[in-house]
Design an enzyme around this catalytic site. Structure first.
Site, PDB file in Angstrom:
ATOM      1  N   GLU A  36       0.850  -1.188   0.000  1.00 14.25           N
ATOM      2  CA  GLU A  36       0.000   0.000   0.000  1.00 14.25           C
ATOM      3  C   GLU A  36       0.884   1.235   0.000  1.00 14.25           C
ATOM      4  O   GLU A  36       1.828   1.330   0.787  1.00 14.25           O
ATOM      5  CB  GLU A  36      -0.874   0.074   1.266  1.00 14.25           C
ATOM      6  CG  GLU A  36      -1.976  -0.934   1.314  1.00 14.25           C
ATOM      7  CD  GLU A  36      -2.868  -0.792   2.550  1.00 14.25           C
ATOM      8  OE1 GLU A  36      -2.885   0.290   3.185  1.00 14.25           O
ATOM      9  OE2 GLU A  36      -3.546  -1.771   2.888  1.00 14.25           O
TER      10      GLU A  36
HETATM   11  C1  NOJ Z   1      -4.347   1.043   5.641  1.00  8.05           C
HETATM   12  C2  NOJ Z   1      -5.473   0.097   5.388  1.00  8.05           C
HETATM   13  O1  NOJ Z   1      -4.952  -1.183   5.218  1.00  8.05           O
HETATM   14  C3  NOJ Z   1      -6.317   0.462   4.174  1.00  8.05           C
HETATM   15  O2  NOJ Z   1      -7.445  -0.341   4.158  1.00  8.05           O
HETATM   16  C4  NOJ Z   1      -6.653   1.925   4.172  1.00  8.05           C
HETATM   17  O3  NOJ Z   1      -7.434   2.260   3.044  1.00  8.05           O
HETATM   18  C5  NOJ Z   1      -5.363   2.718   4.192  1.00  8.05           C
HETATM   19  N1  NOJ Z   1      -4.635   2.413   5.402  1.00  8.05           N
HETATM   20  C6  NOJ Z   1      -5.576   4.231   4.135  1.00  8.05           C
HETATM   21  O4  NOJ Z   1      -6.152   4.670   5.312  1.00  8.05           O
END
Ligand code: NOJ
EC number: 3.2.1.21
Length: 585
Positions: free
Chosen positions: A414
C-alpha cells in the site's frame, strides 16, 4: 560532551561508509531536491489494490454472513456521516468493469482481500461453507489471470465474522488461531491452484490498536494497555500457524508464497544529534512495524518493547508485563514465517523523547512508548488528517527493513494519498506529485540494495475509508457514490501512473514532465463530462422526488403547509394586536 564527540565521529564514519558503498546515494541525508531518473529491475511488478469490505458492497447478498464491520458501521456515530460499506463500489457485481480499468493501467498485479464471512458465514468452517462466495472469488481470480494480472490475495483485511466476535471476543481469544487456520486452509484448497501470493493479515497494527485499544475501528473495544497486545499476540501466532499449514500441506504442490502486510510509518528523530531522540525514533518504529516483523523474522518481540512495557507494568504494580511473552517453542515456530514482507507505507513523523509515567489505573500502548510525534507544518497534507507527504521517509523505512530483517523480499502492498473533497475533482496533481516522489524514493532504495519486488498503488478505486466513511478518497479512479450504478472515472493520476508502468520507471526529466502535463490536460475534459453527468443525475433525483407521491406529500407539508400556517398566524396576531392597540387608544 564525550558522548557528543563520539556521536560526531560515528556520524562522520557513517557518512564516509555510505558514500563509499552507495555510489551517489546517501539515504541518511534529506535530499529534498534530488530526483533520480532511471528504471526499475526487469520483472518489477506494478499493481493497485483494494479490500473486500472497502469495495465489494453486497454486504448481505448470496449467503454472506455478517462481519464486525457490517455491525460496527450500522451503529450510529461510529463512522463519518454514518456511512456504511453496504454497497460501496459494488465491486461484487463489477468484476469485468474493474478488470478493464486494471488493463487500462497495464497493471501486473491486483491486490484484493477475501471476505471471511462471505465464504464461511459464521467464521467456523464446520458450520457451513458458502459456495456462492467461493464462486465470486473464483470468477475474480480467473478473470484476472485471463488478463495476465497476478492476484495478490489478503486473507484478513479486518472483516472478522461477527459470530466469532460475539462468541469469543474476536482476537482477544486464542481460539481465533484455529478458526483462522481452517479458513486459510480452505482458501489454499479452493484458490491455491491459481493464487501464488498470499498475505495472511493486512496491517495487524490497526486491528490491534484501533480495534481493541482506542475503539475507533470495529469491534470498537477500548481495552487500554492490554487489548492491543493481546490481539496482536494471537494474530502473530495465527499468522505463523497459517504459514506452517501452507508450508507442510500446500507449498510442494502449489509453489506459492505466504507473507504478511505490515503498516509502517517512518519515525525521524527531531534532533539527530540528541541520543534520546534517536532512541525515541527507533522505539516509534519498533512499536509499529517491529512489533510484528521482529517475531516473524527473529522469533520474539523487539527488546525495547519488552523493556518498556515490562518496566511500566511493574511501576503500575502488576506482577507480569502487559506485553505477553512467547515460550521457547513458540519463538522457534514463529521465527522465519514470512516468504515476503508486505509494506504499507503512507507517511512520516518527527519523534522526540517524552517521559510518560504510568498512572496506577491508566496505561496505554501510546504512553508505553515514551515519545511525542511531531510534524513539519511545511509538509504537504492534501487529504487525510494523518497523511503528510514526506517521500524521503519511505527510502529510510525500506533501508531499515533491509538492515533489521536480513534484506527480505519486499512487496509494497500500500502506498498512496487521499483527497478530502466531496466535490468532483479529477485533476489530482497533488496525487501525481505524491506518486512521482514516493516511487522515486523506492527506486533509490532499490539502488541502495533493498529487495523490493513490486509496488501496489493504494487504491484502484475511491472506497469506504473505515471510520472516515466515504469522506476520504484514495482512488486512482473516482467513484460517484451518489449514483446507484457507482460509475468510475479516471483521475489524472491514472495517466501518470500508467506511464511509469509502461516505462518501468522515469526515463528523463523532459518526458516525465510531459506525462504530467498531458495527464492534467486530459483530466479537465473528463472533469467537465463528470460535472455534466452529476448535474443530470441531481436533476433526475429532483424530478423523482417530485413524482414520488409520499415524498411530494411530505414536501407539500413541510414546504407549503407549514410556512403558510406560520405566515397566517403571524398575520392574524398582527391584526389582533393592532385591533387591541386601537381600542386602548
Ligand atoms: C491502511 C489500510 O490497510 C487500508 O485499508 C486503508 O485504506 C489505508 N490504510 C488508508 O487509510
Amino acid at each position: 560532551m564525550q558522548l557528543r564527540c563520539a556521536l560526531s565521529v560515528c556520524h562522520v564514519l557513517m557518512l564516509v561508509l555510505c558514500l563509499s558503498t552507495a555510489e551517489d546515494f546517501d539515504w541518511t541525508k534529506n535530499n529534498y531536491g534530488s530526483f533520480y531518473y532511471g528504471t526499475f529491475p526487469t520483472g518489477f511488478s506494478w499493481g493497485a489494490g483494494g479490500s473486500a469490505y472497502q469495495t465489494e458492497g453486497a454486504w448481505d447478498k448470496d449467503g454472506k454472513g455478517l462481519s464486525i464491520w457490517d455491525v460496527f458501521s450500522h451503529k450510529k456515530g461510529k463512522i463519518q456521516l454514518n456511512d456504511t460499506g453496504d454497497s460501496s463500489c459494488e465491486s461484487y457485481y463489477k468484476i469485468k468493469d474493474d478488470v478493464s480499468l486494471m488493463k487500462e493501467l497495464r497493471l501486473n498485479h491486483y491486490r484484493f482481500s477475501i471476505s471471511w464471512p462471505r465464504i464461511i458465514p459464521t467464521g467456523i468452517k464446520s458450520d457451513h461453507v458458502n459456495e456462492k462466495g467461493i464462486q465470486y472469488y473464483d470468477e475474480l481470480i480467473d478473470h484476472l489471470l485471463e488478463n495476465n494480472i497476478t492476484p495478490i490475495v489478503t486473507l484478513y483485511h479486518w472483516d472478522l465474522p461477527q459470530v466469532l466476535q460475539e462468541k469469543y471476543s474476536g482476537w482477544q481469544n486464542i481460539s481465533m488461531i484455529n478458526h483462522f487456520n481452517d479458513y486459510a486452509n480452505l482458501c489454499f484448497e479452493k484458490f491455491g491452484d491459481r493464487v501464488k501470493h498470499w498475505i495472511t493479515f493486512n496491517n495487524p497494527w490497526s486491528v490491534a490498536v484501533e480495534g481493541y485499544e482506542t475503539g475507533e475501528h470495529a469491534p470498537g473495544l477500548k481495552l487500554r494497555g492490554t487489548g492491543a497486545y493481546r490481539a496482536a499476540h494471537h494474530i502473530i501466532k495465527a499468522h505463523a500457524k497459517v504459514w506452517h499449514t501452507y508450508d507442510t500441506q500446500w507449498r510442494a504442490k502449489q509453489k506459492g508464497l505466504v507473507g504478511v502486510s505490515l503498516a509502517g510509518d517512518w519515525g525521524e528523530p527531531v534532533d539527530i544529534s540528541n541520543q534520546k531522540d534517536i532512541e525515541a525514533a527507533e522505539r516509534y518504529v519498533q512499536f509499529y512495524l517491529g512489533w510484528f516483523a521482529t517475531p516473524m523474522f527473529h522469533g520474539d518481540y523487539p527488546q525495547v518493547m519488552k523493556d518498556f512495557v515490562g518496566r511500566k507494568s511493574a511501576q503500575q504494580g502488576l506482577g507480569t508485563s502487559r506485553l505477553p511473552s512467547f515460550s521457547p517453542q513458540e519463538k522457534s515456530y514463529i521465527k522465519g514465517t514470512c516468504d515476503f514482507l508486505g509494506i504499507g507505507h503512507f507517511t512520516t513523523r518527527y519523534i522526540t523523547n517524552r517521559n510518560d509515567p504510568p498512572g496506577r489505573s491508566s496505561s496505554s500502548y501510546f504512553t508505553d512508548r515514551d515519545l511525542a510525534e511531531l510534524v513539519d507544518p511545511r509538509w504537504p497534507d492534501p487529504g487525510s488528517e494523518w497523511l503528510y507527504s514526506v517521500p524521503w521517509g519511505f527510502r529510510r523505512l525500506l533501508n531499515f527493513v533491509k538492515t533489521q530483517y536480513g534484506n527480505p523480499m519486499i512487496y509494497v502492498t500500500e502506498n498512496g494519498v487521499s483527497e478530502k473533497m466531496m466535490c468532483t475533482e479529477l485533476c489530482d496533481e497533488w496525487r501525481i506529485q505524491y506518486y512521482k516522489e514516493y516511487i522515486n524514493e523506492m527506486l533509490k532504495a532499490i539502488r541502495d540494495g533493498v529487495n523490493v519486488k513490486g509496488y501496489t498503488a493504494w487504491s484502484l478505486l475511491d472506497k469506504f475509508e473505515w471510520d472516515e466513511g466515504f469522506s476520504e478518497r484514495f482512488g486512482l479512479y473516482y467513484v460517484d457514490f451518489r449514483n446507484k450504478n457507482k460509475p468510475r472515472y479516471p483521475k489524472a493520476s491514472v495517466q501518470f501512473y500508467k506511464r511509469i508502468i509502461s516505462s518501468n520507471g522515469f526515463p528523463n526529466q523532459r518526458e516525465v514532465e510531459n506525462w504530467r502535463r498531458k495527464a492534467v490536460e486530459m483530466c479537465s475534459s473528463s472533469n467537465q463530462l463528470l460535472a455534466a453527468e452529476e448535474q443530470r443525475s441531481t436533476a433526475a433525483n429532483i424530478l423523482r422526488l417530485i413524482h414520488d407521491p409520499l415524498t411530494s406529500h411530505m414536501e407539500m407539508v413541510t414546504e407549503i403547509v407549514v410556512p403558510t400556517v406560520c405566515t397566517l398566524s403571524i398575520l392574524i396576531s398582527a391584526v389582533l394586536l393592532m385591533f387591541l392597540l386601537r381600542r386602548r387608544n
